[in-house]
Write an enzyme that holds these catalytic residues in place. Structure first.
Site, mmCIF file in Angstrom:
data_model
loop_
_atom_site.group_PDB
_atom_site.id
_atom_site.type_symbol
_atom_site.label_atom_id
_atom_site.label_comp_id
_atom_site.label_asym_id
_atom_site.label_seq_id
_atom_site.Cartn_x
_atom_site.Cartn_y
_atom_site.Cartn_z
ATOM 1 N N GLU A 69 -26.230 17.311 -22.607
ATOM 2 C CA GLU A 69 -26.347 16.215 -21.649
ATOM 3 C C GLU A 69 -26.456 16.728 -20.216
ATOM 4 O O GLU A 69 -26.260 15.978 -19.265
ATOM 5 C CB GLU A 69 -25.156 15.261 -21.788
ATOM 6 C CG GLU A 69 -25.168 14.516 -23.111
ATOM 7 C CD GLU A 69 -23.988 13.561 -23.285
ATOM 8 O OE1 GLU A 69 -24.119 12.638 -24.117
ATOM 9 O OE2 GLU A 69 -22.950 13.719 -22.604
ATOM 10 N N ALA A 99 -16.825 16.037 -21.116
ATOM 11 C CA ALA A 99 -15.487 15.605 -20.716
ATOM 12 C C ALA A 99 -14.635 15.252 -21.934
ATOM 13 O O ALA A 99 -13.432 15.552 -21.971
ATOM 14 C CB ALA A 99 -15.581 14.408 -19.775
ATOM 15 N N ASN A 100 -15.240 14.629 -22.922
ATOM 16 C CA ASN A 100 -14.493 14.276 -24.136
ATOM 17 C C ASN A 100 -13.954 15.519 -24.846
ATOM 18 O O ASN A 100 -12.796 15.569 -25.258
ATOM 19 C CB ASN A 100 -15.384 13.501 -25.107
ATOM 20 C CG ASN A 100 -15.627 12.071 -24.681
ATOM 21 O OD1 ASN A 100 -14.966 11.563 -23.787
ATOM 22 N ND2 ASN A 100 -16.591 11.428 -25.322
ATOM 23 N N ASP A 133 -13.019 2.274 -34.241
ATOM 24 C CA ASP A 133 -14.020 2.633 -33.245
ATOM 25 C C ASP A 133 -14.305 4.125 -33.368
ATOM 26 O O ASP A 133 -13.408 4.946 -33.175
ATOM 27 C CB ASP A 133 -13.500 2.297 -31.843
ATOM 28 C CG ASP A 133 -14.515 2.563 -30.744
ATOM 29 O OD1 ASP A 133 -15.602 3.081 -31.038
ATOM 30 O OD2 ASP A 133 -14.208 2.259 -29.581
ATOM 31 N N ASP A 157 -17.761 5.366 -19.298
ATOM 32 C CA ASP A 157 -18.219 4.575 -20.445
ATOM 33 C C ASP A 157 -17.929 3.093 -20.276
ATOM 34 O O ASP A 157 -16.834 2.696 -19.859
ATOM 35 C CB ASP A 157 -17.540 5.053 -21.728
ATOM 36 C CG ASP A 157 -18.157 6.324 -22.283
ATOM 37 O OD1 ASP A 157 -19.230 6.724 -21.802
ATOM 38 O OD2 ASP A 157 -17.563 6.909 -23.210
ATOM 39 N N GLY A 188 -17.697 13.133 -44.086
ATOM 40 C CA GLY A 188 -16.923 14.336 -43.807
ATOM 41 C C GLY A 188 -17.748 15.351 -43.046
ATOM 42 O O GLY A 188 -18.487 14.997 -42.132
ATOM 43 N N GLY A 240 -16.828 12.514 -32.834
ATOM 44 C CA GLY A 240 -17.448 13.832 -32.974
ATOM 45 C C GLY A 240 -16.932 14.810 -31.938
ATOM 46 O O GLY A 240 -16.719 15.996 -32.227
ATOM 47 N N ASP A 241 -16.721 14.327 -30.717
ATOM 48 C CA ASP A 241 -16.184 15.185 -29.653
ATOM 49 C C ASP A 241 -14.735 15.554 -29.942
ATOM 50 O O ASP A 241 -14.303 16.679 -29.675
ATOM 51 C CB ASP A 241 -16.290 14.476 -28.306
ATOM 52 C CG ASP A 241 -17.723 14.168 -27.921
ATOM 53 O OD1 ASP A 241 -18.602 14.995 -28.229
ATOM 54 O OD2 ASP A 241 -17.968 13.098 -27.326
ATOM 55 N N LYS A 282 -19.904 13.707 -23.385
ATOM 56 C CA LYS A 282 -19.565 14.657 -24.444
ATOM 57 C C LYS A 282 -18.751 15.838 -23.908
ATOM 58 O O LYS A 282 -17.784 16.280 -24.537
ATOM 59 C CB LYS A 282 -20.831 15.150 -25.136
ATOM 60 C CG LYS A 282 -21.548 14.067 -25.932
ATOM 61 C CD LYS A 282 -22.743 14.619 -26.675
ATOM 62 C CE LYS A 282 -23.502 13.500 -27.391
ATOM 63 N NZ LYS A 282 -22.675 12.811 -28.402
#
Length: 305
Positions: free
Chosen positions: A140, A44-45, A246, A15, A225, A251-252, A42
């Site tokens: 992805e 890896a996160n 940030d 990133d 939420g 979400g991940d 996504k």
């Protein structure tokens, strides 16, 4: 809590995060405030968050044979993810993220090696997948790989979790094999063809989608939420009131935390509260995986014996 193996099949991106006051207009050159570089993707996160919370986590995917790929492998290994099944080929996938002052972001992905994963790669790790408690997928990597995994492992003891992000059309027979579908409001709207304007809209949309899945839907609503819908339960869980710095990877982080809680066989409401708490911590820090909390970071009423 009993340890259960988690297998994440998905993307690894390096990133490049640009913090700026606003997005430039067409043809405009806009000066940013800060540049942050780090691991992302996504898949890896989500693997990183599972591992940082103490779950035995295996990542399956591809990175490039370059310095970015080496950096991604190093960062996942450092947080405890088993990276021995990640292959090197081509060039590493990249994520370009523009972060606004309120924490919202705009993201663009260059697929790179993520697009080179094949069904043959999956067959090589069948022993790993058959022994897993959760198989976690995103959108992805190539469609055919995702469909192959879901079709082949739908009858194993492990649960299949699909994060339909970025949103794609999913074949009915494939979606029906997904035990847990996780989408945000935009992705849910894409799947149903309706807009979400309220929490009740999200719950209604989840109920409409539920018969098409294997039995559980989670829709995240950003700053508002999230909602969860099962055949016997539906509920809204408000986001915690924190100062967002940030939202990259939030979400991940939520998904990783949800899987952690589900792996402990906790009631759904406790799982959702825990995931909400973890993602709230994430948005108070800069960057992606670096901002994800560890077991030691979390002060929670959950799992205290």
């Amino acid at each position: 809590m009993e340890s259960k193996n988690i297998v994440v099949i998905g993307s690894l991106n390096f990133d490049i995060i640009v913090k700026q006051q606003r997005m430039p207009k067409k043809g405009e050159t806009f000066i940013a405030d800060e540049l942050i570089q780090g691991p992302g993707g996504k898949g890896a996160n989500q693997a990183a968050q599972c591992a940082k919370l103490g779950l035995p986590t295996i990542m399956i995917g591809k990175v490039g044979d370059d310095r970015f790929g080496n950096a991604l492998l190093g960062s996942l290994t450092a947080v405890g993810v088993n990276t021995s099944y990640i292959k090197k080929l081509g060039s590493t996938g990249m994520g370009i993220v523009h972060v606004m002052p309120d924490g919202d972001y705009y993201s663009t992905i260059v697929k790179g090696a993520n697009d080179l994963i094949t069904v043959e790669d999956i067959d090589e790790v069948s022993h790993v997948l058959e022994a897993s408690s959760f198989i976690v997928l995103q959108q992805e990597i190539p469609d055919e790989v995702i469909e192959y995994v879901i079709s082949k492992y739908k009858h194993t003891n492990g649960k299949i979790v699909l994060n339909n992000a970025p949103a794609r059309v999913i074949k009915e027979n494939i979606l029906k094999c997904v035990d847990i579908l996780v989408v945000n409001e935009t992705e849910a709207s894409f799947m149903v063809g309706k807009s979400i304007k309220s929490v009740s809209d999200a719950i209604d949309m989840g109920k409409e989608m539920l018969p098409l899945t294997g039995g559980m839907i989670v829709i995240t609503l950003g700053k508002e939420g999230s909602v969860v819908i099962t055949p016997s339960y539906s509920e809204f869980f408000p986001a915690e009131n924190v100062l967002a710095v940030d939202a990259t990877g939030a979400g991940d982080s939520f998904i990783g935390a949800l899987i952690y809680a589900l792996s402990g066989d906790l009631p759904i409401d406790e799982c959702m509260k825990f995931a909400t708490h973890v993602s709230a911590i994430t948005v108070t820090k800069e960057g992606g995986q670096h901002s994800f909390p560890t077991q030691e970071d979390i002060e929670s009423i959950l799992f205290k014996n």
